[in-house]
Structures are given as C-alpha cells and as structure tokens.
Scaffold this active site. Structure first.
Site, PDB file in Angstrom:
ATOM      1  N   GLU A   6       0.828  -1.213   0.000  1.00 43.73           N
ATOM      2  CA  GLU A   6       0.000   0.000   0.000  1.00 43.73           C
ATOM      3  C   GLU A   6       0.859   1.259   0.000  1.00 43.73           C
ATOM      4  O   GLU A   6       1.280   1.715   1.062  1.00 43.73           O
ATOM      5  CB  GLU A   6      -0.929  -0.001   1.225  1.00 43.73           C
ATOM      6  N   LYS A  32      -2.625  -2.042  -3.030  1.00 47.26           N
ATOM      7  CA  LYS A  32      -3.654  -1.196  -2.410  1.00 47.26           C
ATOM      8  C   LYS A  32      -3.249   0.259  -2.589  1.00 47.26           C
ATOM      9  O   LYS A  32      -2.487   0.803  -1.780  1.00 47.26           O
ATOM     10  CB  LYS A  32      -3.809  -1.543  -0.928  1.00 47.26           C
TER      11      LYS A  32
HETATM   12  P1  13P Z   1      -9.158   4.074   4.538  1.00 42.03           P
HETATM   13  O1  13P Z   1     -10.073   3.370   3.526  1.00 42.03           O
HETATM   14  O2  13P Z   1      -9.899   4.673   5.697  1.00 42.03           O
HETATM   15  O3  13P Z   1      -8.194   4.984   3.845  1.00 42.03           O
HETATM   16  O4  13P Z   1      -8.298   2.926   5.230  1.00 42.03           O
HETATM   17  C1  13P Z   1      -7.761   1.945   4.459  1.00 42.03           C
HETATM   18  C2  13P Z   1      -6.480   1.495   5.048  1.00 42.03           C
HETATM   19  O5  13P Z   1      -6.297   0.337   5.318  1.00 42.03           O
HETATM   20  C3  13P Z   1      -5.408   2.485   5.232  1.00 42.03           C
HETATM   21  O6  13P Z   1      -4.224   1.820   5.531  1.00 42.03           O
END
Ligand code: 13P
Length: 342
Positions: free
Chosen positions: A178, A220
């Site tokens: 991510e 992500k």
């Molecule tokens: P949000 O969808 O609230 O951005 O959170 C997703 C997430 O896992 C952030 O690390």
C-alpha cells in the site's frame, strides 16, 4: 521455497468477483479517534465488541472476501469464545494482519514519512500465520507538497514495502502493498497522477529486485484524485479515467488485483468512483476492488454508537454499504440504491 500456487490462490480469492476487503486494522490510537466521534470510550472490551459485530455479521461473506486486523484483534475472540480469525474463516472470509509499526518522520527529509516495522518481522509474520492470518498489509505514506515527495522518500518506502513483501511470501502470506499518496493538500488531479505513477514505478522496481512473486501480491493504492483543498475537483468519470491510465502505465499485468483505499473520501464518493472505473467496461489485466476502512465503517459506527442494543442496526448498515460496494465491483451501482433495503 515459496509456495507460489498457494500464494496466487489466496490472492485471487481476495479479489473474487463482487467482493472486496474490509480494512478494520486501525491501531489503538486510530480506533480511539474513530470512537471519539461517537462518544465511545476506547477500552479493550469496546474494541473487541466492535470488531465482534463486524466479524460476525451474517451475509457479509457475500460481499467481503477478507478482513484486515490489528495485532490486538487477531488475539481476540467473539462473545462465544471463537477466535476472530476462526469466526471469519467459518464464513469463508480470509483473515489478514497489519504488521507494520506505522509511518514515522523520515530523518533528514522534512514533511516526509517512512514506515517502520521491519525488525523482527519474520518472526511476527510466522506468529500471525499460526494465529490464522493468510495475508498482510503494509502502508507507506506519501505526501504531495512544496518540493515533495522526493525521489529518496519514494525509494525508501518502496524498499521497505519490498522487504516486507518478500518476508510475507517466505512465510506463506500474501502481501498487500500500500503506497498511499495522501489526499491532503491543494494539488491537482494531474499532480496526483504524476506522483502516483512515480511511486508505483519505484515500487515495482523494488519488488522485482527483491524477487517478489507478483501473482501472489495485491496492490492497495490511492485513486488518482485532486487534493482536498484543490479548487478544481473532479467527477467520478474523470477520476476513473485518470486512475486507470496511471495503472496501465505502471502496474504489471501479473498483479491479480488492485484494491483501493478510501483515504478520506466519503462512503458514497468511494463507491461512486470505484463504480465508475468498473462501468467503463474495459478489459483490464487486474480486478479493481476495494479495501475500505473509513468509507465502509463510518455508517456502521454511526449506527452502533457503542451500544449493544444497536448491534443489529450496525450490522444492517455494514451489509448495506458492503452490498453497494459489491455492486461497484460490477459497475452496476446507482445512487438510488443508497435508499434501498438490504
Ligand atoms: P481508509 O479506507 O480509511 O483509507 O483505510 C484503508 C487502510 O487500510 C489504510 O491503511
């Protein structure tokens, strides 16, 4: 030796058609902020009760393929004493874990962050696997501002993500990688696209260097979207087109799925934007799905209010939002469905 068949089977199941991921991995500090918005004290039992209602919602498995948990939750159980990971597995939902230790200031680079948590990670991942996790998530944070992000920050975060991903695969866990370009600031859609593309190039270069098996990973990312303070905002079609253009340039076709974070979008915006991408009807190499935290949980928290008498209503709110995002996976979401019964 990596078990590549097992890794790609888990990754494919995480992005099964019509389903997405619930990010419920708020650290103790973050969940306190969420509970503050509904006047609920963040005790260990309240955190357990909240996760219990999420993880035991009947029917969630129709729209939810996996759940990301924080360390504490992976060690907790339902009211009936069933460990959360087992409760999820019994309804066909895959348990995941956030093993990172959060984004800290990057020394020497004002305004930039580096995610910590690599020390001892191999042993922690093994323990998480023994506790029932089948995937993990590591979040890097990239800020757009005056002169930032620097190339150094992108590389440092890509390197950490790749080290983590390689360790996950060694342990048999699918890594969600991510790299989040934040929505904070006044940057334009185009600036977000440039930075996201650069971050993804650096990330996939690092993953390649670390010999990570891409078919057994999930990306992500943020959507390509203007900063919150940008005077020129964009509609879902513009966001969809800019986002897909960026990924077509920078995400290898071997990656089975892209699951978006919501990052401060409202629940409706996050659903509309994902829907717009899938409604384009393009033949893309990856699934386009969701891994929302706030955009899934906001209505649930509002319905729950920390009260056991409201658990059923909160579970209804969860199912409703999950169903709408499930529709967005097919590009069949419509605004009228916001009012519909579950
Ligand atoms: P949000 O969808 O609230 O951005 O959170 C997703 C997430 O896992 C952030 O690390």
């Amino acid at each position: 030796m990596k078990n590549t068949n097992e890794l790609s089977a888990i990754a494919s199941a995480m992005v099964a058609p019509g389903k997405g991921i619930l990010a419920a991995d708020e650290s103790t500090g973050t969940i306190k902020k969420r509970f503050d918005t509904i006047g609920t004290e963040s005790t260990e039992e309240n955190r357990r009760a909240y996760r219990d209602l999420l993880f035991t919602t009947d029917g969630a498995e129709e729209f939810i393929s996996g759940v990301i948990m924080f360390d504490e939750s992976l060690r907790q159980s339902t009211g009936d004493g069933v460990p959360f990971a087992e409760a999820l597995r019994s309804r066909g939902i895959i348990a995941g874990i956030k093993p990172d230790k959060g984004a800290k200031d990057l020394a020497g680079f004002p305004g930039e962050k580096i995610t910590e948590g690599l020390d001892g990670l191999r042993e922690r991942l093994q323990e998480y696997r023994d506790l029932g996790a089948q995937f993990a998530k590591w979040r890097a944070v990239i800020t757009i501002g005056e002169g930032i992000p620097t190339r150094f920050c992108l590389d440092a975060n890509a390197h950490a993500l790749a080290r983590y991903a390689a360790l996950c695969q060694e342990t048999g866990l699918v890594p969600i990688v991510e790299p989040e370009v934040l929505m904070d600031g006044g940057h334009t859609l185009e600036q977000c696209g440039e930075v996201t593309e650069a971050a993804l190039y650096r990330l996939y270069d690092a993953l390649h260097e670390h010999q990570v098996f891409l078919e057994g990973t999930i990306l992500k990312p943020n959507m390509v979207i203007p900063g919150k303070e940008c005077p020129i905002q964009a509609n879902p079609e513009q966001i969809a087109e800019a986002t897909i253009e960026c990924f077509l340039r920078s995400v290898p076709a071997a990656v089975p799925g892209i699951v978006f974070l919501s990052g401060g979008q409202t629940p409706v915006q996050a659903t509309e934007n994902l829907n717009a991408m899938n409604a384009l009807g393009l033949k893309l190499p990856w699934e386009l799905s969701f891994s929302y935290g706030r955009a899934l949980q906001e209505p649930i928290l509002k319905a729950w209010q920390g009260k056991s008498a409201h658990v059923a209503a909160a579970q209804q709110a969860y199912l409703h939002r999950a169903k709408l995002n499930g529709a967005a996976r097919y590009g069949t979401y419509a605004g009228e469905m916001e009012q519909g019964a579950v």
